[in-house]
Design a protein around this motif. Structure first.
Motif, PDB file in Angstrom:
ATOM      1  N   THR A 136      10.459   8.665  39.864  1.00  0.00           N
ATOM      2  CA  THR A 136      10.052   9.525  38.743  1.00  0.00           C
ATOM      3  C   THR A 136      10.620   8.942  37.464  1.00  0.00           C
ATOM      4  OG1 THR A 136       9.973  11.518  40.111  1.00  0.00           O
ATOM      5  CG2 THR A 136      10.151  11.843  37.738  1.00  0.00           C
ATOM      6  N   ILE A 137       9.735   8.670  36.529  1.00  0.00           N
ATOM      7  CA  ILE A 137      10.187   8.150  35.232  1.00  0.00           C
ATOM      8  C   ILE A 137      10.040   9.279  34.209  1.00  0.00           C
ATOM      9  CG2 ILE A 137       7.952   6.940  34.877  1.00  0.00           C
ATOM     10  CD1 ILE A 137       9.695   4.791  33.322  1.00  0.00           C
ATOM     11  N   HIS A 138      11.167   9.787  33.746  1.00  0.00           N
ATOM     12  CA  HIS A 138      11.168  10.956  32.855  1.00  0.00           C
ATOM     13  C   HIS A 138      10.919  10.565  31.402  1.00  0.00           C
ATOM     14  CE1 HIS A 138      12.617  13.922  35.886  1.00  0.00           C
ATOM     15  NE2 HIS A 138      13.096  12.830  36.448  1.00  0.00           N
ATOM     16  N   SER A 139      11.317   9.343  31.050  1.00  0.00           N
ATOM     17  CA  SER A 139      11.067   8.842  29.694  1.00  0.00           C
ATOM     18  C   SER A 139      11.228   7.335  29.740  1.00  0.00           C
ATOM     19  CB  SER A 139      12.047   9.454  28.688  1.00  0.00           C
ATOM     20  OG  SER A 139      13.372   9.090  29.016  1.00  0.00           O
ATOM     21  N   THR A 140      10.825   6.672  28.686  1.00  0.00           N
ATOM     22  CA  THR A 140      10.977   5.208  28.664  1.00  0.00           C
ATOM     23  C   THR A 140      11.974   4.808  27.573  1.00  0.00           C
ATOM     24  OG1 THR A 140       9.223   4.894  27.036  1.00  0.00           O
ATOM     25  CG2 THR A 140       8.563   4.855  29.366  1.00  0.00           C
ATOM     26  N   GLU A 141      12.595   3.647  27.765  1.00  0.00           N
ATOM     27  CA  GLU A 141      13.519   3.122  26.749  1.00  0.00           C
ATOM     28  C   GLU A 141      12.764   2.891  25.438  1.00  0.00           C
ATOM     29  OE1 GLU A 141      16.609   2.912  26.569  1.00  0.00           O
ATOM     30  OE2 GLU A 141      17.070   1.417  25.034  1.00  0.00           O
ATOM     31  N   MET A 142      11.536   2.414  25.581  1.00  0.00           N
ATOM     32  CA  MET A 142      10.685   2.161  24.413  1.00  0.00           C
ATOM     33  C   MET A 142      10.554   3.434  23.566  1.00  0.00           C
ATOM     34  SD  MET A 142       8.922  -0.302  23.261  1.00  0.00           S
ATOM     35  CE  MET A 142       7.388  -0.989  22.771  1.00  0.00           C
ATOM     36  N   GLY A 143      10.364   4.564  24.233  1.00  0.00           N
ATOM     37  CA  GLY A 143      10.204   5.836  23.523  1.00  0.00           C
ATOM     38  C   GLY A 143      11.531   6.384  23.027  1.00  0.00           C
ATOM     39  N   ARG A 144      12.543   6.373  23.907  1.00  0.00           N
ATOM     40  CA  ARG A 144      13.850   6.938  23.528  1.00  0.00           C
ATOM     41  C   ARG A 144      14.453   6.230  22.325  1.00  0.00           C
ATOM     42  NH1 ARG A 144      14.617   6.724  29.155  1.00  0.00           N
ATOM     43  NH2 ARG A 144      15.594   4.694  28.894  1.00  0.00           N
ATOM     44  N   ALA A 145      14.419   4.873  22.378  1.00  0.00           N
ATOM     45  CA  ALA A 145      15.055   4.102  21.301  1.00  0.00           C
ATOM     46  C   ALA A 145      14.062   3.754  20.195  1.00  0.00           C
ATOM     47  CB  ALA A 145      15.676   2.838  21.877  1.00  0.00           C
ATOM     48  N   GLN A 146      12.801   4.257  20.354  1.00  0.00           N
ATOM     49  CA  GLN A 146      11.744   3.970  19.370  1.00  0.00           C
ATOM     50  C   GLN A 146      11.600   2.474  19.139  1.00  0.00           C
ATOM     51  OE1 GLN A 146       9.737   6.676  17.554  1.00  0.00           O
ATOM     52  NE2 GLN A 146      10.290   7.241  19.633  1.00  0.00           N
ATOM     53  N   GLY A 147      11.508   1.754  20.254  1.00  0.00           N
ATOM     54  CA  GLY A 147      11.336   0.297  20.178  1.00  0.00           C
ATOM     55  C   GLY A 147      12.429  -0.394  20.972  1.00  0.00           C
ATOM     56  N   LEU A 148      12.209  -1.669  21.255  1.00  0.00           N
ATOM     57  CA  LEU A 148      13.235  -2.436  21.979  1.00  0.00           C
ATOM     58  C   LEU A 148      13.943  -3.302  20.943  1.00  0.00           C
ATOM     59  CD1 LEU A 148      11.063  -3.400  25.097  1.00  0.00           C
ATOM     60  CD2 LEU A 148      12.549  -1.410  24.796  1.00  0.00           C
ATOM     61  N   ARG A 149      15.125  -2.837  20.532  1.00  0.00           N
ATOM     62  CA  ARG A 149      15.753  -3.445  19.356  1.00  0.00           C
ATOM     63  C   ARG A 149      16.955  -4.327  19.659  1.00  0.00           C
ATOM     64  NH1 ARG A 149      13.595  -0.306  15.220  1.00  0.00           N
ATOM     65  NH2 ARG A 149      12.934   1.766  15.853  1.00  0.00           N
ATOM     66  N   ASN A 150      17.406  -4.356  20.901  1.00  0.00           N
ATOM     67  CA  ASN A 150      18.581  -5.170  21.206  1.00  0.00           C
ATOM     68  C   ASN A 150      18.552  -5.596  22.674  1.00  0.00           C
ATOM     69  OD1 ASN A 150      19.639  -3.076  22.815  1.00  0.00           O
ATOM     70  ND2 ASN A 150      20.507  -2.086  21.023  1.00  0.00           N
ATOM     71  N   PRO A 151      19.450  -6.476  23.073  1.00  0.00           N
ATOM     72  CA  PRO A 151      19.410  -6.985  24.452  1.00  0.00           C
ATOM     73  C   PRO A 151      19.518  -5.872  25.505  1.00  0.00           C
ATOM     74  CG  PRO A 151      20.859  -8.335  23.124  1.00  0.00           C
ATOM     75  CD  PRO A 151      20.476  -7.168  22.263  1.00  0.00           C
ATOM     76  N   ASP A 152      20.349  -4.857  25.247  1.00  0.00           N
ATOM     77  CA  ASP A 152      20.488  -3.762  26.224  1.00  0.00           C
ATOM     78  C   ASP A 152      19.154  -3.050  26.436  1.00  0.00           C
ATOM     79  OD1 ASP A 152      23.121  -4.345  26.469  1.00  0.00           O
ATOM     80  OD2 ASP A 152      23.879  -2.387  25.798  1.00  0.00           O
ATOM     81  N   SER A 153      18.449  -2.786  25.333  1.00  0.00           N
ATOM     82  CA  SER A 153      17.169  -2.096  25.432  1.00  0.00           C
ATOM     83  C   SER A 153      16.165  -2.916  26.243  1.00  0.00           C
ATOM     84  CB  SER A 153      16.592  -1.832  24.042  1.00  0.00           C
ATOM     85  OG  SER A 153      17.010  -0.583  23.572  1.00  0.00           O
ATOM     86  N   PHE A 154      16.166  -4.230  26.026  1.00  0.00           N
ATOM     87  CA  PHE A 154      15.243  -5.078  26.794  1.00  0.00           C
ATOM     88  C   PHE A 154      15.580  -5.033  28.282  1.00  0.00           C
ATOM     89  CE2 PHE A 154      14.037  -6.799  22.694  1.00  0.00           C
ATOM     90  CZ  PHE A 154      12.676  -7.027  22.878  1.00  0.00           C
ATOM     91  N   THR A 155      16.883  -5.018  28.594  1.00  0.00           N
ATOM     92  CA  THR A 155      17.286  -4.970  30.010  1.00  0.00           C
ATOM     93  C   THR A 155      16.885  -3.637  30.632  1.00  0.00           C
ATOM     94  OG1 THR A 155      19.148  -6.398  29.472  1.00  0.00           O
ATOM     95  CG2 THR A 155      19.266  -5.239  31.574  1.00  0.00           C
ATOM     96  N   ILE A 156      17.116  -2.544  29.891  1.00  0.00           N
ATOM     97  CA  ILE A 156      16.760  -1.214  30.408  1.00  0.00           C
ATOM     98  C   ILE A 156      15.247  -1.124  30.620  1.00  0.00           C
ATOM     99  CG2 ILE A 156      16.711   1.261  29.817  1.00  0.00           C
ATOM    100  CD1 ILE A 156      19.439   0.738  28.341  1.00  0.00           C
TER     101      ILE A 156
END
Lengths: 91, 383
Positions: free
Chosen positions: B117-137
């Motif tokens: 179950t995917i409740h939300s995405t990193e793309m949505g939560r962080a409003q974009g993939l802005r750093n290495p952690d976000s890309f990994t998540i």
């Protein structure tokens, strides 16, 4: 030693005290039994003692970190509110 | 079931979702075990309404968040391995990326179907993939949707988002909404005395409940405060929740010149939350990203009119002018308009609440969610 923190968001940046709070959570300092001294925290996080002291004093004041004194030594751990604050970042 | 949040470790909607779903599945006759993370004061093992609950102590930590996530996943795997000495599960059901490494590893080593179950995405939560952690998540999220034989999302909007972003076939996905336990809102309260904790007797409470992060858009509500007070000086704004943005928002409240009208409660206990929700005059959800918005359901259950951003997930729960008011996201003028509509017309507010409770009873109950989840499990086992 590194005193810089990475930034997660472009429009808002995580404050240094909050980033230390996250580090404390990640290293598991979440109960009195797992509490650590400033020196131990400095070793684990690779942050300067003076930096940690300053940030911890703010976190204690805000109720996110608690100090326990064991045999005249001050040790620090996250309060429940501190843990919840950390969890809000990635949930 | 694998989840990093389970009561009392409550942050967002995942803990409440897993709690409701596991109880309903156990009630339907399934044997359900939850493996989650330790929490100060909570037992390492307990049984709750037929659900076996294992809270895993994490013996190793690391200041880096992603390293810590990988470490605690190891301890989750270890716990599941111990459980599997007696009996192998039929399904592994994992919630969100944080438990995806252990979920994928267990799927492969036990040869058991994985439902994710995917409740939300990193793309949505962080409003974009802005750093290495976000890309990994983001990578973990993709990996879990790829490895899972079935992916559950809570809204059609989330289905479009996940399907598009991870190039996932809609056949692999199932939409199962969130739900709430409506009975817990059947409480007898002294509304007047509860209101007095947060406001003066003549004030009307404009409530926000949620994590204090950019995703929730609280800043836009604070920017709307002067325009609401101009028409309704009796309004009092109560911000419930905790989060890393709190100090910024408190500063914003001070800068607004109306700090005496904006009250931050911090984290509230379940009882206190029920009480304030049942006593407020309007609930505002100014989110800029909300895959579902379980708080909207809680507002409907508590019988308070809801003003919510017209964004995908919330717009599936709130129908404009029927069971709530939808306003433009990131737009203080629009938020102020919505709140003023409710505060100006109590009959209209009551009508929205009545309609809201009808929709709630019909669609959002845990037994219905468990039944739909069972069907997904049946499909997963057959694949």
């Amino acid at each position: 030693m590194n005193t810089d923190f990475p930034k997660r968001y472009s429009s808002f940046s995580l404050s240094d005290d909050f980033q230390l709070l996250c580090m404390l959570s990640n290293i598991g300092v979440i109960t009195p039994a797992k509490s650590l001294t400033i020196e131990e925290l400095s070793e684990r996080t690779r942050l300067e003692i003076s930096v940690i002291q300053k940030l911890l004093s703010k976190l204690v004041q805000e109720g996110y970190v608690e100090v326990s004194t064991i045999e005249f030594t001050e040790k620090y751990y996250l309060t429940l509110n501190g843990i919840r604050k950390v969890l809000s970042t990635y949930s | 079931m694998l989840t990093w949040e389970f009561p009392p470790r409550i942050v967002g909607g995942i803990a409440r979702h897993c709690f409701g779903l596991t109880r309903a599945l156990a009630k339907a006759g399934h044997e359900v075990s939850v493996v989650t993370l330790e929490f100060p004061g909570a037992l390492e093992y307990e049984e709750m309404d037929g659900v076996k609950l294992f809270r895993v102590p994490i013996a190793l930590g690391h200041p880096n968040f992603l390293t810590w996530v990988l470490l605690f996943n190891h301890f989750i795997e270890k716990q599941v391995a111990e459980l599997c000495r007696e009996e192998k599960p039929d399904i592994i059901h994992a919630h969100d990326w944080v438990v995806s490494p252990s979920a994928i590893s267990l799927k492969l080593s036990l040869n058991v179907p994985l439902v994710f179950t995917i409740h939300s995405t990193e793309m949505g939560r962080a409003q974009g993939l802005r750093n290495p952690d976000s890309f990994t998540i983001n990578g973990f999220e993709w990996w879990a949707t790829y490895e899972a034989c079935k992916v559950i999302v809570t809204t059609e909007a989330m289905k479009r988002e996940v399907g598009g972003h991870f190039e996932l076939s809609t056949k692999k996905m199932a939409t199962i909404p969130n739900a709430i336990d409506q009975k817990k809102f059947d409480i007898v309260i002294d509304r007047k005395s509860i209101k007095q904790r947060y406001a003066t007797p003549h004030e009307k409470i404009v409530l926000f409940v949620g994590r204090l992060t950019p995703q929730k858009g609280v800043e836009y509500l604070i920017h709307a405060v002067p325009q609401i007070l101009r028409h309704h000086p009796e309004a009092k704004f109560v911000i419930v929740g905790e989060g890393w943005l709190r100090s910024n928002l408190e500063q914003l409240a001070r800068n607004s010149g109306h700090s005496e009208k904006i009250f931050f409660t911090g984290f509230l206990s379940e009882r206190d939350l029920l009480e304030i929700m049942s006593s407020a005059d309007v609930l505002v959800l100014p989110s800029i990203y909300e895959p579902f918005g379980i708080v909207a359901l809680e507002g409907l259950a508590a019988g308070i009119p809801v003003v919510a951003s017209r964004i995908d997930g919330l717009a599936e729960v709130i129908n404009h002018n029927k069971n709530g008011i939808l306003v433009y996201p990131r737009n203080p003028e629009s938020i102020a308009w919505g709140v003023n509509q409710i505060l100006s017309d109590s009959n209209y507010a009551r009508l929205l609440c009545t309609n809201g409770q009808k929709k709630l009873r019909k669609t959002y109950n845990w037994d219905a969610v468990a039944e739909k989840t069972e069907r997904v499990y049946e499909d997963a086992v057959k694949l």
